[in-house]
Design a protein around this motif. Structure first.
Motif, PDB file in Angstrom:
ATOM      1  N   THR A   1       0.836  -1.192   0.000  1.00 30.90           N
ATOM      2  CA  THR A   1       0.000   0.000   0.000  1.00 30.90           C
ATOM      3  C   THR A   1       0.877   1.249   0.000  1.00 30.90           C
ATOM      4  O   THR A   1       0.612   2.199  -0.742  1.00 30.90           O
ATOM      5  N   ARG A   2       1.923   1.242   0.805  1.00 31.48           N
ATOM      6  CA  ARG A   2       2.831   2.384   0.856  1.00 31.48           C
ATOM      7  C   ARG A   2       3.555   2.554  -0.473  1.00 31.48           C
ATOM      8  O   ARG A   2       3.694   3.669  -0.988  1.00 31.48           O
ATOM      9  N   HIS A   3       3.992   1.447  -1.057  1.00 30.44           N
ATOM     10  CA  HIS A   3       4.690   1.486  -2.342  1.00 30.44           C
ATOM     11  C   HIS A   3       3.764   2.020  -3.437  1.00 30.44           C
ATOM     12  O   HIS A   3       4.167   2.858  -4.254  1.00 30.44           O
ATOM     13  N   ARG A   4       2.520   1.571  -3.441  1.00 29.05           N
ATOM     14  CA  ARG A   4       1.538   2.038  -4.432  1.00 29.05           C
ATOM     15  C   ARG A   4       1.249   3.523  -4.228  1.00 29.05           C
ATOM     16  O   ARG A   4       1.128   4.281  -5.203  1.00 29.05           O
ATOM     17  N   ALA A   5       1.146   3.945  -2.985  1.00 31.60           N
ATOM     18  CA  ALA A   5       0.885   5.358  -2.701  1.00 31.60           C
ATOM     19  C   ALA A   5       2.053   6.234  -3.142  1.00 31.60           C
ATOM     20  O   ALA A   5       1.850   7.321  -3.698  1.00 31.60           O
ATOM     21  N   LEU A   6       3.262   5.771  -2.915  1.00 32.97           N
ATOM     22  CA  LEU A   6       4.436   6.537  -3.353  1.00 32.97           C
ATOM     23  C   LEU A   6       4.491   6.645  -4.873  1.00 32.97           C
ATOM     24  O   LEU A   6       4.809   7.710  -5.423  1.00 32.97           O
ATOM     25  N   ASN A   7       4.190   5.550  -5.569  1.00 32.34           N
ATOM     26  CA  ASN A   7       4.195   5.588  -7.034  1.00 32.34           C
ATOM     27  C   ASN A   7       3.099   6.514  -7.560  1.00 32.34           C
ATOM     28  O   ASN A   7       3.323   7.269  -8.513  1.00 32.34           O
ATOM     29  N   THR A   8       1.927   6.460  -6.948  1.00 30.96           N
ATOM     30  CA  THR A   8       0.845   7.351  -7.363  1.00 30.96           C
ATOM     31  C   THR A   8       1.225   8.809  -7.110  1.00 30.96           C
ATOM     32  O   THR A   8       0.985   9.681  -7.953  1.00 30.96           O
TER      33      THR A   8
ATOM     34  N   LEU B   1      12.365   8.805 -13.096  1.00 27.91           N
ATOM     35  CA  LEU B   1      13.362   9.112 -12.069  1.00 27.91           C
ATOM     36  C   LEU B   1      12.828   8.809 -10.676  1.00 27.91           C
ATOM     37  O   LEU B   1      13.508   8.155  -9.867  1.00 27.91           O
ATOM     38  N   LEU B   2      11.610   9.239 -10.394  1.00 26.62           N
ATOM     39  CA  LEU B   2      11.034   9.007  -9.068  1.00 26.62           C
ATOM     40  C   LEU B   2      10.771   7.524  -8.815  1.00 26.62           C
ATOM     41  O   LEU B   2      10.948   7.040  -7.699  1.00 26.62           O
ATOM     42  N   PHE B   3      10.364   6.775  -9.855  1.00 28.90           N
ATOM     43  CA  PHE B   3      10.178   5.332  -9.695  1.00 28.90           C
ATOM     44  C   PHE B   3      11.497   4.661  -9.332  1.00 28.90           C
ATOM     45  O   PHE B   3      11.541   3.758  -8.494  1.00 28.90           O
ATOM     46  N   ARG B   4      12.588   5.087  -9.958  1.00 29.80           N
ATOM     47  CA  ARG B   4      13.903   4.505  -9.644  1.00 29.80           C
ATOM     48  C   ARG B   4      14.340   4.841  -8.223  1.00 29.80           C
ATOM     49  O   ARG B   4      14.904   4.004  -7.520  1.00 29.80           O
ATOM     50  N   VAL B   5      14.064   6.069  -7.792  1.00 27.11           N
ATOM     51  CA  VAL B   5      14.417   6.471  -6.426  1.00 27.11           C
ATOM     52  C   VAL B   5      13.589   5.682  -5.418  1.00 27.11           C
ATOM     53  O   VAL B   5      14.119   5.171  -4.418  1.00 27.11           O
ATOM     54  N   ILE B   6      12.297   5.523  -5.672  1.00 25.96           N
ATOM     55  CA  ILE B   6      11.431   4.751  -4.776  1.00 25.96           C
ATOM     56  C   ILE B   6      11.871   3.293  -4.746  1.00 25.96           C
ATOM     57  O   ILE B   6      11.926   2.672  -3.692  1.00 25.96           O
ATOM     58  N   GLY B   7      12.206   2.743  -5.915  1.00 27.28           N
ATOM     59  CA  GLY B   7      12.682   1.357  -5.978  1.00 27.28           C
ATOM     60  C   GLY B   7      13.985   1.149  -5.225  1.00 27.28           C
ATOM     61  O   GLY B   7      14.164   0.159  -4.520  1.00 27.28           O
ATOM     62  N   ALA B   8      14.902   2.099  -5.367  1.00 30.48           N
ATOM     63  CA  ALA B   8      16.181   1.992  -4.652  1.00 30.48           C
ATOM     64  C   ALA B   8      15.980   2.140  -3.152  1.00 30.48           C
ATOM     65  O   ALA B   8      16.679   1.501  -2.359  1.00 30.48           O
ATOM     66  N   TRP B   9      15.024   2.960  -2.753  1.00 32.35           N
ATOM     67  CA  TRP B   9      14.764   3.177  -1.334  1.00 32.35           C
ATOM     68  C   TRP B   9      14.212   1.912  -0.681  1.00 32.35           C
ATOM     69  O   TRP B   9      14.496   1.628   0.482  1.00 32.35           O
ATOM     70  N   SER B  10      13.445   1.131  -1.437  1.00 33.73           N
ATOM     71  CA  SER B  10      12.825  -0.058  -0.855  1.00 33.73           C
ATOM     72  C   SER B  10      13.576  -1.343  -1.186  1.00 33.73           C
ATOM     73  O   SER B  10      13.045  -2.425  -1.021  1.00 33.73           O
TER      74      SER B  10
ATOM     75  N   ALA C   1      37.040  -9.556  -0.376  1.00 32.72           N
ATOM     76  CA  ALA C   1      37.556  -8.423  -1.139  1.00 32.72           C
ATOM     77  C   ALA C   1      37.751  -8.813  -2.603  1.00 32.72           C
ATOM     78  O   ALA C   1      38.243  -9.892  -2.908  1.00 32.72           O
ATOM     79  N   GLY C   2      37.345  -7.943  -3.501  1.00 29.95           N
ATOM     80  CA  GLY C   2      37.522  -8.177  -4.923  1.00 29.95           C
ATOM     81  C   GLY C   2      36.394  -8.952  -5.577  1.00 29.95           C
ATOM     82  O   GLY C   2      36.358  -9.085  -6.794  1.00 29.95           O
ATOM     83  N   CYS C   3      35.456  -9.475  -4.813  1.00 28.24           N
ATOM     84  CA  CYS C   3      34.340 -10.227  -5.374  1.00 28.24           C
ATOM     85  C   CYS C   3      33.162  -9.274  -5.562  1.00 28.24           C
ATOM     86  O   CYS C   3      32.808  -8.535  -4.645  1.00 28.24           O
ATOM     87  N   ASP C   4      32.578  -9.281  -6.748  1.00 27.07           N
ATOM     88  CA  ASP C   4      31.492  -8.346  -7.019  1.00 27.07           C
ATOM     89  C   ASP C   4      30.113  -9.003  -7.013  1.00 27.07           C
ATOM     90  O   ASP C   4      29.151  -8.441  -7.530  1.00 27.07           O
ATOM     91  N   PHE C   5      29.974 -10.160  -6.389  1.00 23.18           N
ATOM     92  CA  PHE C   5      28.686 -10.843  -6.301  1.00 23.18           C
ATOM     93  C   PHE C   5      27.770 -10.076  -5.362  1.00 23.18           C
ATOM     94  O   PHE C   5      28.157  -9.663  -4.278  1.00 23.18           O
ATOM     95  N   ARG C   6      26.534  -9.852  -5.793  1.00 19.70           N
ATOM     96  CA  ARG C   6      25.557  -9.183  -4.930  1.00 19.70           C
ATOM     97  C   ARG C   6      24.154  -9.634  -5.292  1.00 19.70           C
ATOM     98  O   ARG C   6      23.876 -10.059  -6.405  1.00 19.70           O
ATOM     99  N   VAL C   7      23.258  -9.491  -4.324  1.00 24.49           N
ATOM    100  CA  VAL C   7      21.855  -9.859  -4.477  1.00 24.49           C
ATOM    101  C   VAL C   7      21.021  -8.666  -4.018  1.00 24.49           C
ATOM    102  O   VAL C   7      21.241  -8.132  -2.937  1.00 24.49           O
ATOM    103  N   SER C   8      20.064  -8.262  -4.851  1.00 19.26           N
ATOM    104  CA  SER C   8      19.162  -7.165  -4.497  1.00 19.26           C
ATOM    105  C   SER C   8      17.768  -7.725  -4.258  1.00 19.26           C
ATOM    106  O   SER C   8      17.241  -8.468  -5.090  1.00 19.26           O
ATOM    107  N   LEU C   9      17.174  -7.371  -3.127  1.00 20.24           N
ATOM    108  CA  LEU C   9      15.861  -7.889  -2.742  1.00 20.24           C
ATOM    109  C   LEU C   9      14.884  -6.749  -2.514  1.00 20.24           C
ATOM    110  O   LEU C   9      15.247  -5.709  -1.975  1.00 20.24           O
ATOM    111  N   THR C  10      13.647  -6.976  -2.921  1.00 13.47           N
ATOM    112  CA  THR C  10      12.581  -6.025  -2.625  1.00 13.47           C
ATOM    113  C   THR C  10      11.413  -6.772  -1.998  1.00 13.47           C
ATOM    114  O   THR C  10      11.133  -7.914  -2.363  1.00 13.47           O
TER     115      THR C  10
END
Length: 101
Positions: A4-11, A52-61, A70-79
């Motif tokens: 609900t919060r995510h939908r409200a922010l996008n709206t 731009l705002l969708f990307r900022v909201i997505g990065a925030w959540s 060190a030196g390993c660039d493996f990463r996982v992004s979760l929402t």
């Protein structure tokens, strides 16, 4: 609750970008810009500002877990995950088998 919060922010992002595009259009109309060009400008402003705002909201959540080596660039992004799922992926990122040396 989070959906609900995510939908409200996008709206809110769309409404805010539309209001800003209208304000830009009103200012441009004072210079005698043709209606077709005003429409194109306003629509592109809505699309760009909303994106731009969708990307900022997505990065925030989004939570990102990285490999601890060190030196390993493996990463996982979760929402929209709970703490148990986030912890599980944090362990996977820390102990994945494909370390880059």
């Amino acid at each position: 609750m989070k959906d609900t919060r995510h939908r409200a922010l996008n709206t809110g992002a769309v409404v805010g970008s539309a209001a800003l595009a209208v304000a830009i259009g009103v200012r441009l109309s004072g210079y005698g810009v043709p209606v077709a060009l005003l429409l194109a400008c306003c629509l592109s402003c809505v699309a760009t500002i909303s994106s731009l705002l969708f990307r900022v909201i997505g990065a925030w959540s989004t939570t990102t877990h990285r490999c601890t080596r060190a030196g390993c660039d493996f990463r996982v992004s979760l929402t929209r995950t709970d703490s148990a799922e986030s912890w599980r992926w944090q362990e996977i990122a820390a102990h994945h088998p494909h370390h880059r040396y």
